[in-house]
Design a protein around this motif. Sequence first.
Motif, mmCIF file in Angstrom:
data_model
loop_
_atom_site.group_PDB
_atom_site.id
_atom_site.type_symbol
_atom_site.label_atom_id
_atom_site.label_comp_id
_atom_site.label_asym_id
_atom_site.label_seq_id
_atom_site.Cartn_x
_atom_site.Cartn_y
_atom_site.Cartn_z
ATOM 1 N N ASP A 227 5.224 48.509 86.875
ATOM 2 C CA ASP A 227 4.896 47.513 87.892
ATOM 3 C C ASP A 227 5.360 47.969 89.272
ATOM 4 O OD1 ASP A 227 3.819 45.922 85.956
ATOM 5 O OD2 ASP A 227 5.467 44.471 85.911
ATOM 6 N N LEU B 200 6.489 46.537 92.913
ATOM 7 C CA LEU B 200 7.026 45.303 93.488
ATOM 8 C C LEU B 200 7.151 45.415 95.000
ATOM 9 C CD1 LEU B 200 9.999 44.670 90.996
ATOM 10 C CD2 LEU B 200 7.616 43.900 90.763
ATOM 11 N N LYS C 180 5.215 41.099 92.100
ATOM 12 C CA LYS C 180 4.374 42.191 91.630
ATOM 13 C C LYS C 180 3.113 42.271 92.484
ATOM 14 C CE LYS C 180 1.761 43.914 87.659
ATOM 15 N NZ LYS C 180 1.429 43.748 86.226
ATOM 16 N N GLY D 184 0.041 47.550 89.592
ATOM 17 C CA GLY D 184 0.419 48.069 88.285
ATOM 18 C C GLY D 184 -0.262 49.389 88.004
ATOM 19 N N LYS E 161 9.361 48.335 88.874
ATOM 20 C CA LYS E 161 9.887 47.660 87.695
ATOM 21 C C LYS E 161 9.445 48.469 86.482
ATOM 22 C CE LYS E 161 9.530 43.446 84.914
ATOM 23 N NZ LYS E 161 8.839 42.158 84.743
#
Length: 285
Positions: free
Chosen positions: A136, A138, A147, A150, A132
Amino acid sequence: MTEPNDPSSRWSDLERPPLNVRALRHGLIRPGGLWTSLDVVTATGSTNSDLAARAAAGVAEGAVLVAEEQTAGRGRLDRRWSAPARSGLFFSVLLRPGADVPVHRLGWLPLLTGVAVATGLARAAGVDTSLKWPNDLLVTVDGEERKAGGILAERAGDDAVVVGIGLNVSLRTPELPVPTAGSLVLADAVSLDRDTLLRAVLRSLERWYGEWRAAGGDPGASGLQEAYAAGCATLGRVVRAELPGDRELVGEAVAIDGDGRLVLRTPDGERHAVGAGDIVHVRGA
């Protein structure tokens, strides 16, 4: 001597064994390779902050700092990231692209790291990880995107960038920080061995970083731009970009441009490029 129920004991959770530092060093550090040192600490506030301090002291490129537990991990916009000890991978790496890469290309480093993590996890964990924009990671849990990790890249002085990665590995549903979070175990990963996963991610990162750097940071020539677009879950969706000052921009995410910015096509047909530094949230609209 630590007791078995002491969180600092290596036997406090037999389902979550500590990382094997000696084996990791043996498998990752080699002459001519990117990784030059690897340290694992029991707990720290933030591996990014600690490694940035080491960068200021002149530590060489390729330093890796891993924490079995992070008590004050940070994401974008100073959001907090925490998880039980040894339940994930929480680490930072020090990169010094130097004169090989123009400053305006450094914004690609978190996107490059996302591609590297997704590639490494596909091989080592058998998990399809999507990205993302901008940072992020996923995974799919019960048919829903969640999620699981990160990335945070921060400048550390004139020539260094510290890139931090946080990844939920064995977090069970009651341990998730929010119900919409995910983990590799919930995504039915074929392996939860953190040593294996960390080696795979770092080897993948070494490969992608080497190719990108050899191309002078050019995301097209290195194949990075194409790879990121192929794995980016944001593209093709109508999203709402929340901007500072209570402004927002709604449009279809149609591309990632040469500077790593997300290109939105608004209903009037106009295209707008938004950078990670300008974004508060990118949400489905």
